[in-house]
Design a protein around this motif. Structure first.
Motif, PDB file in Angstrom:
ATOM      1  N   MET A  86       0.838  -1.198   0.000  1.00  0.00           N
ATOM      2  CA  MET A  86       0.000   0.000   0.000  1.00  0.00           C
ATOM      3  C   MET A  86       0.874   1.249   0.000  1.00  0.00           C
ATOM      4  O   MET A  86       1.869   1.321   0.717  1.00  0.00           O
ATOM      5  N   LEU A  93       5.618   7.250   6.564  1.00  0.00           N
ATOM      6  CA  LEU A  93       6.882   6.625   6.950  1.00  0.00           C
ATOM      7  C   LEU A  93       7.090   6.808   8.453  1.00  0.00           C
ATOM      8  O   LEU A  93       6.410   7.609   9.083  1.00  0.00           O
ATOM      9  N   HIS A 105      10.592  -2.433   6.549  1.00  0.00           N
ATOM     10  CA  HIS A 105       9.295  -2.662   7.200  1.00  0.00           C
ATOM     11  C   HIS A 105       8.364  -3.468   6.304  1.00  0.00           C
ATOM     12  O   HIS A 105       7.505  -4.199   6.788  1.00  0.00           O
ATOM     13  N   GLY A 106       8.565  -3.329   4.995  1.00  0.00           N
ATOM     14  CA  GLY A 106       7.762  -4.089   4.050  1.00  0.00           C
ATOM     15  C   GLY A 106       7.923  -5.594   4.207  1.00  0.00           C
ATOM     16  O   GLY A 106       7.079  -6.367   3.765  1.00  0.00           O
ATOM     17  N   LEU A 108       8.166  -7.153   7.193  1.00  0.00           N
ATOM     18  CA  LEU A 108       7.685  -7.612   8.499  1.00  0.00           C
ATOM     19  C   LEU A 108       6.570  -8.648   8.390  1.00  0.00           C
ATOM     20  O   LEU A 108       6.509  -9.586   9.183  1.00  0.00           O
ATOM     21  N   ARG A 161       8.976   0.569  -0.052  1.00  0.00           N
ATOM     22  CA  ARG A 161       8.450  -0.257   1.034  1.00  0.00           C
ATOM     23  C   ARG A 161       7.388  -1.219   0.495  1.00  0.00           C
ATOM     24  O   ARG A 161       7.387  -2.404   0.826  1.00  0.00           O
ATOM     25  N   GLN A 165       7.670  -5.759  -0.308  1.00  0.00           N
ATOM     26  CA  GLN A 165       6.751  -6.842   0.079  1.00  0.00           C
ATOM     27  C   GLN A 165       6.648  -7.910  -1.005  1.00  0.00           C
ATOM     28  O   GLN A 165       6.022  -8.936  -0.793  1.00  0.00           O
TER      29      GLN A 165
ATOM     30  N   LEU B 176       2.354   0.165   8.731  1.00  0.00           N
ATOM     31  CA  LEU B 176       2.893  -1.136   9.131  1.00  0.00           C
ATOM     32  C   LEU B 176       1.782  -2.177   9.215  1.00  0.00           C
ATOM     33  O   LEU B 176       1.986  -3.342   8.909  1.00  0.00           O
ATOM     34  N   SER B 178      -0.748  -2.249   7.279  1.00  0.00           N
ATOM     35  CA  SER B 178      -1.049  -2.647   5.902  1.00  0.00           C
ATOM     36  C   SER B 178       0.020  -3.575   5.331  1.00  0.00           C
ATOM     37  O   SER B 178      -0.218  -4.249   4.341  1.00  0.00           O
ATOM     38  N   CYS B 179       1.207  -3.595   5.945  1.00  0.00           N
ATOM     39  CA  CYS B 179       2.268  -4.518   5.497  1.00  0.00           C
ATOM     40  C   CYS B 179       2.085  -5.900   6.119  1.00  0.00           C
ATOM     41  O   CYS B 179       2.843  -6.808   5.825  1.00  0.00           O
ATOM     42  N   GLN B 185       5.343  -5.952  16.473  1.00  0.00           N
ATOM     43  CA  GLN B 185       6.198  -5.323  15.456  1.00  0.00           C
ATOM     44  C   GLN B 185       5.807  -3.869  15.228  1.00  0.00           C
ATOM     45  O   GLN B 185       6.664  -3.006  15.038  1.00  0.00           O
TER      46      GLN B 185
END
Ligand SMILES: Nc1ncnc2c1ncn2[C@@H]1O[C@H](COP(=O)(O)OP(=O)(O)OP(=O)(O)O)[C@@H](O)[C@H]1O
Ligand SMILES: [Mg+2]
Lengths: 258, 267
Positions: A86, A93, A105-106, A108, A161, A165, B176, B178-179, B185
């Motif tokens: 997204m 950020l 972070h992508g 995680l 980011r 993913q 985060l 959305s990830c 975390q």
């Protein structure tokens, strides 16, 4: 071809009388680059946020890569979100962290909770993150703090980011609404090229009809929570845009002028 | 046209505001006078007491008596160490509580409500009441004082931390989420980095409060430098009392100097 995403009868009611979405049907094929346009308050953001359930839909079905999104439990939802990138209008950020960390972070969503908390990213992920940053022209910013960047640079970090993913679908909610024309083009190019090369499908909300026509293979026009146009970019006539922005023409021009 | 209509309206509002200020001032004065009457404050007694006070101050209290200075060293060190340990423990506990109770990070609204109630109850029991209570439980000595400092600091910090956390930007939390990041975390990568400046600032502030608080703990028998004040006064060794007070003030000033320096470094 098996569609990536199917939306059937999607409705979202915010409160009694306030409907964000009023029955949306939409199918996204792999690799499609779809621009969602419509006047302010049409429900574009609501639509995108229902896809990864940042907003809970009220009614309807969403199927992503054969999995039911609406009924997914916590663990399933996490795995679905990991595969949907997204991009946000305000970049979203973590500004006190480094650019590289923001891109990582992508990853995680794919990591164990504890390993992720401790920031134990695999070496390969770090290398790929740096490669992504190099590709969008941020090779000199990798170790800078995110708040030291310009708006356009911040959004490119946001794009990286999402790309980190390795998603099948990218949702971009007005990625260029806060940017000047030059940065807008850089950011749109970054999204477009990467999606093309990696076969990522993309749903991007845009205010500017000209940008939508320039980049998208398909345009979806939304008005009052309903799809009123869905077709290839070249079929979007000025009559249809007129109808779409009826009563809000000034907004269209205003937004286009920015 | 705009100006013409604006000026009279403005001055009217200003007159109204001034009237309200006068009313508030008068009310406050009246309240003070009534309170003085109620507690039977005797101005004559107060004025006649001034010479006695001055005589006491200059003949008995001053100058400070520096004999046996090295025997003060341990209580001073104790006081300082109490403050360090108490600040450390209460900041760790405080962060955990704050995360559970801030609107934006609470795992469940019920947890938030329950914790908020509990914390505000703890926080509203005065610190010396805690110390006295714990002395009854643990007996005279350091344990009671230390626990009093930790309990009090915990409640105080949890609330301040939680307010700071609620003010943080929620956008990165959302990103985060959305990830596919888990709760832990998101806290670690989106909340903690943003929260650190406020954390340092409030924790240093807490340390300053703890130094002062641990200095008076001794008055209720909970150890530290305050015990010396009580001891020397009970023995009418007022010169020593003033020495202890001087040391206490010096210590507090030094700590403030130190925290200010750290604060400037960190933030
Ligand atoms: N959190 C909310 N609570 C209540 N109503 C909301 C909320 N978010 C959106 N709405 C309503 O839902 C409708 C659709 O909003 P949405 O944000 O999806 O529009 P949009 O197309 O993204 O508009 P814009 O172009 O201005 O971003 C609007 O009428 C809006 O008032
Ligand atoms: Mg929107």
């Amino acid at each position: 071809m098996e569609p990536i995403l199917t939306i059937q009868g999607l409705k979202k009611q915010y409160s009694a009388g306030t409907w964000g979405l009023n029955g949306i049907d939409l199918t996204v094929q792999p690799g499609e680059f779809i621009a969602v346009i419509g006047p302010s308050g049409a429900g574009k953001s609501t639509l995108l946020r229902c896809m990864n359930r940042l907003i809970e839909p009220t009614e309807g079905r969403i199927t992503f890569l054969g999995e039911d999104v609406v009924c997914a439990n916590k663990r399933e939802l996490r795995s679905i979100r990991a595969r949907m990138g997204m991009i946000f209008q305000h970049y979203n950020l973590v500004y006190r962290s480094s650019v590289l960390e923001n891109v990582l972070h992508g990853r995680l969503g794919y990591m164990g909770s504890l390993a992720g908390m401790l920031g134990r990213y695999p070496e390969a992920d770090k290398e790929e993150a740096i490669a992504l940053l190099e590709k969008v022209g941020l090779e000199n910013e990798v170790y800078k703090r995110a708040d030291e960047l310009s708006g356009g640079q911040k959004q490119r970090v946001g794009v990286c980011r999402a790309l980190a993913q390795k998603p099948s679908l990218i949702l971009a909610d007005e990625p260029i609404a806060s940017l000047d024309p030059k940065s807008s083009k850089t950011v749109m190019d970054a999204i477009h090229t990467n999606c093309r090369e990696q076969g990522i499908a993309c749903l991007v909300n845009l205010h500017q009809v000209d940008y939508a026509k320039a980049y998208a293979t398909r345009i979806v026009g939304i008005k009052a929570g309903r799809v009123v146009f869905d077709g290839p970019s070249d079929q979007l006539t000025s009559d249809i845009t007129q109808y779409l922005y009826e009563g809000k023409e000034d907004e269209m021009f205003h937004k286009a002028a920015i | 046209m705009m100006k013409l209509t604006k000026i009279p309206g403005g001055s009217q509002a200003r007159r109204k505001r001034r009237g309200r200020q006068w009313a508030a001032g008068t009310a406050l004065l009246l309240l003070t006078v009534l309170s003085l009457v109620y507690i039977r404050f005797d101005a004559a007694e107060f004025l006649l007491g001034i010479p006695t006070f001055l005589r006491f101050l200059f003949s008995d209290f001053l100058p400070p008596d520096p004999t046996n200075l090295q025997s003060y060293l341990k209580p001073v060190a104790d006081t300082f160490i109490y403050a360090v340990i108490a600040t450390f423990c209460s900041s760790l506990l405080g962060v955990c509580l704050a995360l559970l109770m801030a609107r934006t990070t609470t795992p469940h609204p019920l947890v938030r409500t329950v914790l908020r109630g509990l914390i505000s109850f703890l926080r509203n029991i005065p610190f010396l009441a805690w110390a006295s209570l714990l002395v009854v439980i643990f007996g005279v000595g350091t344990t009671a004082g230390l626990i009093a400092l930790i309990v009090f600091g915990c409640g105080f910090l949890a609330r301040l931390y939680a307010e700071s956390i609620e003010e943080l930007d929620q956008d990165s939390m959302e990103a985060l989420e959305s990830c596919g990041a888990t709760y832990g975390q998101r806290i670690k990568h989106a909340i903690i980095p943003q929260f650190l400046p406020a954390f340092y600032s409030w924790t240093l502030f807490m340390f300053e409060i703890n130094i002062r608080a641990s200095a008076v703990l001794g008055l209720v028998g909970a150890g530290g430098i305050g015990a010396l004040i009580k001891q020397t006064m009970d023995l009418f060794q007022y010169g020593k009392t003033s020495m202890v007070i001087a040391i206490m003030v010096a210590m507090i000033l030094m700590v403030e100097l130190m925290t200010n320096r750290i604060r400037r470094r960190l933030i």
